[in-house]
Scaffold this motif. Sequence first.
Motif, PDB file in Angstrom:
ATOM      1  N   PHE A 147       0.865  -1.187   0.000  1.00  0.00           N
ATOM      2  CA  PHE A 147       0.000   0.000   0.000  1.00  0.00           C
ATOM      3  C   PHE A 147       0.894   1.227   0.000  1.00  0.00           C
ATOM      4  O   PHE A 147       2.100   1.151   0.275  1.00  0.00           O
ATOM      5  N   LEU A 148       0.323   2.379  -0.303  1.00  0.00           N
ATOM      6  CA  LEU A 148       1.079   3.627  -0.335  1.00  0.00           C
ATOM      7  C   LEU A 148       1.151   4.233   1.060  1.00  0.00           C
ATOM      8  O   LEU A 148       0.141   4.347   1.754  1.00  0.00           O
ATOM      9  N   GLY A 149       2.334   4.654   1.449  1.00  0.00           N
ATOM     10  CA  GLY A 149       2.501   5.302   2.742  1.00  0.00           C
ATOM     11  C   GLY A 149       2.552   6.808   2.605  1.00  0.00           C
ATOM     12  O   GLY A 149       2.459   7.361   1.498  1.00  0.00           O
ATOM     13  N   GLU A 150       2.711   7.488   3.732  1.00  0.00           N
ATOM     14  CA  GLU A 150       2.802   8.944   3.747  1.00  0.00           C
ATOM     15  C   GLU A 150       4.272   9.367   3.764  1.00  0.00           C
ATOM     16  O   GLU A 150       5.154   8.611   4.202  1.00  0.00           O
ATOM     17  N   ARG A 151       4.519  10.589   3.340  1.00  0.00           N
ATOM     18  CA  ARG A 151       5.888  11.077   3.211  1.00  0.00           C
ATOM     19  C   ARG A 151       6.621  11.109   4.555  1.00  0.00           C
ATOM     20  O   ARG A 151       7.820  10.825   4.622  1.00  0.00           O
ATOM     21  N   ASN A 152       5.904  11.432   5.623  1.00  0.00           N
ATOM     22  CA  ASN A 152       6.580  11.540   6.931  1.00  0.00           C
ATOM     23  C   ASN A 152       6.770  10.192   7.620  1.00  0.00           C
ATOM     24  O   ASN A 152       7.362  10.120   8.689  1.00  0.00           O
ATOM     25  N   LEU A 153       6.245   9.116   6.994  1.00  0.00           N
ATOM     26  CA  LEU A 153       6.471   7.762   7.523  1.00  0.00           C
ATOM     27  C   LEU A 153       6.495   6.787   6.340  1.00  0.00           C
ATOM     28  O   LEU A 153       5.534   6.066   6.083  1.00  0.00           O
ATOM     29  N   PRO A 154       7.609   6.768   5.602  1.00  0.00           N
ATOM     30  CA  PRO A 154       7.702   5.913   4.399  1.00  0.00           C
ATOM     31  C   PRO A 154       7.520   4.438   4.762  1.00  0.00           C
ATOM     32  O   PRO A 154       7.896   3.993   5.847  1.00  0.00           O
ATOM     33  N   VAL A 155       6.944   3.690   3.830  1.00  0.00           N
ATOM     34  CA  VAL A 155       6.722   2.265   4.056  1.00  0.00           C
ATOM     35  C   VAL A 155       7.267   1.463   2.874  1.00  0.00           C
ATOM     36  O   VAL A 155       7.148   1.868   1.713  1.00  0.00           O
ATOM     37  N   HIS A 156       7.928   0.341   3.191  1.00  0.00           N
ATOM     38  CA  HIS A 156       8.438  -0.576   2.179  1.00  0.00           C
ATOM     39  C   HIS A 156       7.777  -1.933   2.418  1.00  0.00           C
ATOM     40  O   HIS A 156       7.353  -2.249   3.526  1.00  0.00           O
ATOM     41  N   THR A 157       7.702  -2.750   1.390  1.00  0.00           N
ATOM     42  CA  THR A 157       7.128  -4.077   1.576  1.00  0.00           C
ATOM     43  C   THR A 157       8.231  -5.056   1.974  1.00  0.00           C
ATOM     44  O   THR A 157       9.420  -4.810   1.752  1.00  0.00           O
ATOM     45  N   LEU A 158       7.817  -6.170   2.557  1.00  0.00           N
ATOM     46  CA  LEU A 158       8.767  -7.225   2.906  1.00  0.00           C
ATOM     47  C   LEU A 158       9.467  -7.737   1.646  1.00  0.00           C
ATOM     48  O   LEU A 158      10.657  -8.070   1.677  1.00  0.00           O
ATOM     49  N   TYR A 159       8.727  -7.797   0.525  1.00  0.00           N
ATOM     50  CA  TYR A 159       9.333  -8.233  -0.742  1.00  0.00           C
ATOM     51  C   TYR A 159      10.443  -7.279  -1.176  1.00  0.00           C
ATOM     52  O   TYR A 159      11.487  -7.704  -1.664  1.00  0.00           O
ATOM     53  N   GLN A 160      10.178  -5.960  -1.009  1.00  0.00           N
ATOM     54  CA  GLN A 160      11.199  -4.974  -1.384  1.00  0.00           C
ATOM     55  C   GLN A 160      12.429  -5.100  -0.493  1.00  0.00           C
ATOM     56  O   GLN A 160      13.566  -5.067  -0.972  1.00  0.00           O
TER      57      GLN A 160
END
Length: 626
Positions: A147-160
């Motif tokens: 899913f898309l995260g917010e700029r002040n709390l970036p999110v990456h996937t486990l696959y990434q």
Amino acid sequence: MTQTTVEKLPYQSIPQMLQVNAEQYADRPAISFKKSGAYITLNYQQFYSRILMTARGLRKAGMQPGDRVAIFSENRAGWVIADIGIQSAQGVSVPIYATNTGVQAAYVINHSGSKIVFVSDRLQYEKLLAVRDQIPQVEMVISFERFLGERNLPVHTLYQLSEISYPIQEKEKQQIEKQIELIKPEDLITVIYTSGTTGIPKGVMLTQHNMANNAWDGIQLAGKESMTGTFLSFLPLSHVLERTAGYYAVLMGGGHIAFAEEVNKVVENILEVKPTAMISVPRLFEKIYSRIYENVHLMSPAKRQLFHNAITVGHAYIYQKYIKREPLGLLGLKYKIYDRLVFRKIRTRFGGNLQFFISGGAPLDKTINEFMWIIGIPVFEGYGLTETSPAIALNSLDENRFGSVGKPLGDAKFKLSEDGELLVKGSAVMRGYYQDEKATAEAFVNGWFKTGDIAHIDDEGYVYIVDRKKEIIVTAGGKNIAPQPMENTLKLDKYVSQAYIHGDKKPYLIAILTPNLERLIEFGHEKHINYLSVDDLVANERVQQLFAERIEHFNKTLPPYQTIKKFILLPREFSTEGGELTPTMKLKRKEIYNTYKDKIELLYRHNGEGQSAQPQSENGGKNEAN
């Protein structure tokens, strides 16, 4: 479960165990999870590769040996991949219950110093986003879903993070396995924050030796052959019971873990997975018992009689076979007949392959436990705490006493303090509480860990838990009363789902009850009660009278000081969402009292000695019982 010769733990750590088993059981199924309506299975070699990829990604992300990494997720495959991946990179995993609020999660993250947080999905991410200003040190959020995260709390996937498109190269594998070799038994594996029924959570420090040894002790008692089947996993992995017994021990024994989609789909997943064993808390068995007896209630008189006859024979059978250890003779033949006619049909509702359950987290009612053994699915009740990794006592097929939590497991040693509190020593006992020397010192007396439970130990060495020391009720008349056994007995009533008993420093006991709604609605139809909602139904005078009669029947076997004088009937069950239950379904007594304080105190305005039970509905309308 059969007792085997005790062998020494052959591993330094959980990652080393998986490294060994990935070679030994390479093509054997390790984990299964449902995706797009179908189960996907990873064998041991594939699972180990995913672990190595996660460890690789964490090190690339800047994680250092000893760093704490939080996991904010419900039970799922990503949880175990993240957990062993963290360990393989020489980190320490910090579980957060999926039911926690953002504020609660922020406390754990800050206290543990976690800079990286794994989350299951957007829901957990948004909890963190809402408290972003409280967790400024968090540098990375890794999600098991995209899913898309917010700029002040970036999110990456486990696959990434894992760079799943780039398989582990031999050089990378060797580098990570060198890290695994450096993990020592005394190194921390996790810091688990106790959900707690009262007070601020404390971070329990458990080592690789604590948890690996505890899992190994369980395998030794169960017998290795018992661990090679399929375990359906549905309890929170944030809780140490599921983590040690339903995860580490299963992988250690070369077994297969299938993850339930969610708690509400456990029954459906059981039929799909057909597990051989499961770990559970007593609430599941209470519901199984209640549902089976509800179905019996709807049977024809002849079928009902057949069922009750089968239970009578089954009760005699399990005591003669498993407790007295005497020849069965004709009793064995009778049981086989009833098993074919009755019990086998019940077992098919659980997939047909279930060999046993392991129960912990809270006391299991003796009647319900006996029932499970009678129908041919033994429940091995055990005992432990987060601070003890968790299991320090466990019943087995060879050594079992209903009502007990079994004999000491592994090298656990018990003794009782002067006031009856159970004290323990052994390899399962925690290192201490994280950053809390005072609490750690208070938890021990002369090297013995204080469990906080009042117990007694019989001549054969079986341990019986009376109640939590802090939950023992001392009435105004000075009588000591353990509420849990009474609450468990109340829950056996077909109209009662949950029960809470109160009366500390009070002249008499009162109860808060939640009804079995299916049975109550059935009662409403039978009595032609008109109502607009469940609130109306529980407030109805005839319903209140029904529960007054049930409590009066309950009181008949008790001494006067232990009887329930008044009660409140709620229109809903206690829940984790409502704040009344811990994630392992234990009552949060302080929260329940605070929530219903006004109604509880209203029941004490007049001395209740000599009165029969007087009910009060949640809306405050009092209905006299007589």
